[in-house]
Design a protein around this motif. Structure first.
Motif, short mmCIF file in Angstrom:
data_model
loop_
_atom_site.label_atom_id
_atom_site.label_comp_id
_atom_site.label_asym_id
_atom_site.label_seq_id
_atom_site.Cartn_x
_atom_site.Cartn_y
_atom_site.Cartn_z
N ASP A 47 11.37 -34.12 -19.25
CA ASP A 47 12.06 -32.85 -18.97
C ASP A 47 11.13 -31.78 -18.43
OD1 ASP A 47 10.64 -32.38 -21.29
OD2 ASP A 47 12.36 -31.72 -22.48
N LYS A 48 9.81 -32.03 -18.43
CA LYS A 48 8.86 -31.09 -17.83
C LYS A 48 8.44 -31.53 -16.43
CE LYS A 48 7.06 -29.27 -22.18
NZ LYS A 48 5.86 -28.99 -23.02
N SER A 94 4.61 -36.86 -10.74
CA SER A 94 5.13 -35.52 -11.00
C SER A 94 6.12 -35.10 -9.91
CB SER A 94 3.97 -34.53 -11.05
OG SER A 94 4.42 -33.18 -11.12
N ARG A 96 6.82 -31.56 -10.16
CA ARG A 96 6.74 -30.15 -10.48
C ARG A 96 6.53 -29.32 -9.21
NH1 ARG A 96 6.05 -28.49 -15.62
NH2 ARG A 96 4.56 -26.88 -15.06
N ALA A 109 1.68 -32.75 -23.06
CA ALA A 109 2.80 -31.87 -23.40
C ALA A 109 2.39 -30.40 -23.43
CB ALA A 109 3.39 -32.27 -24.75
N PRO A 112 1.32 -28.75 -19.08
CA PRO A 112 2.02 -29.40 -17.96
C PRO A 112 1.55 -28.96 -16.59
CG PRO A 112 3.43 -27.75 -19.02
CD PRO A 112 2.22 -27.91 -19.89
N ASP A 113 0.87 -27.81 -16.49
CA ASP A 113 0.40 -27.35 -15.19
C ASP A 113 -0.68 -28.25 -14.59
OD1 ASP A 113 2.18 -25.29 -15.16
OD2 ASP A 113 0.72 -23.69 -15.44
#
Length: 254
Positions: A47-48, A94, A96, A109, A112-113
């Motif tokens: 979910d991240k 990823s 993101r 966790a 996440p960056d």
């Protein structure tokens, strides 16, 4: 007339044979090379917006907690990752879209960056690969590596601009950071290397760039490839710059 008939029959047979041979070659090509692009789109993310392995039945006691060997497979190529609850190494995936970086507790966790790249997007599609290796390989199983796209991790850029918290100062005009590729062929001598500059001469990579390996013999018919990193910011243990690179759309031939 007898001679002419025999000659005509010979021409007819030869023509048929040539036609049959031509059709066989077109329909059944021998040793035809196939190409594929690895896009990392097949992996389910959390979910991240990232995946760096998961707990499984193959846990290993490393002395620093239990680690779990994991593999992402696409088009016959395997990306090997070691996942621990408090760390990971190898090849993460990823999607993101954040470009910036905020320090956390170094765990997957809690930070996440570390799965961000400086462009805020994949090169193609939604997903890209984040590389942070300590010996883990990409297994190509005899394929040729034609090239791939790469860019900087957001954490790397933060260290370039603001310092890494270990070596003093940010990057100056003489500082550098590079990724080094080490190909291992199926047969023949290993030991080749290929350098990718991520920061040099007071500047750094800010966009997706293409690493063209199509003319480099060392990347043909590979067993595997590994990544290493070199930096002017270092101590006795190695680079203090975060050892990350982001890659996408890997082109192979097999």
């Amino acid at each position: 007339m007898k001679t002419n008939k025999l000659f005509g029959l010979s021409v007819l047979v030869c023509g048929f044979a040539l036609s049959f041979t031509s059709c066989s070659k077109d329909d059944n090509p021998v040793n035809e090379k196939k190409t594929a692009v690895i896009t990392f789109e097949n992996q389910t993310l959390n979910d991240k917006g990232f995946w760096c392995g998961e707990v499984n039945e193959n846990g290993i006691d490393t002395g620093y907690g239990t680690a779990y060997p994991c593999t992402y497979n696409e088009n016959g190529v395997s990306f090997n990752t070691m996942y621990g609850v408090s760390y990971w190494t190898g090849y993460a995936i990823s999607n993101r879209t954040e470009k910036g970086f905020t320090m956390g507790d170094y765990t997957p966790a809690g930070m996440p960056d570390q799965f961000n790249n400086i462009t805020g997007t994949a090169h193609g599609g939604n997903n890209f690969c984040v590389v942070q290796t300590y010996g883990e390989t990409i297994d190509l199983n005899g394929a040729t590596l034609k090239g791939f796209w790469y860019t900087n991790s957001s954490w790397v850029v933060d260290a370039i601009l603001n310092g890494d918290g270990i070596s003093p100062g940010n990057f100056g005009p003489t500082d550098y950071f590079k990724c080094v590729l080490y190909p291992t062929p199926v047969e023949g001598l290993s030991g080749a290397r290929y350098d990718i500059d991520l920061a040099k001469d007071g500047d750094y990579v800010k966009e997706w760039k293409y690493c063209d390996l199509s003319g480099v013999d060392a990347f043909k018919n590979l067993k595997s490839i590994s990544f290493n990193f070199e930096s002017s910011k270092k101590n006795d243990l190695g680079p203090t710059t975060p050892i990350y690179i982001c890659i996408d759309d890997i082109e192979i031939e097999y």
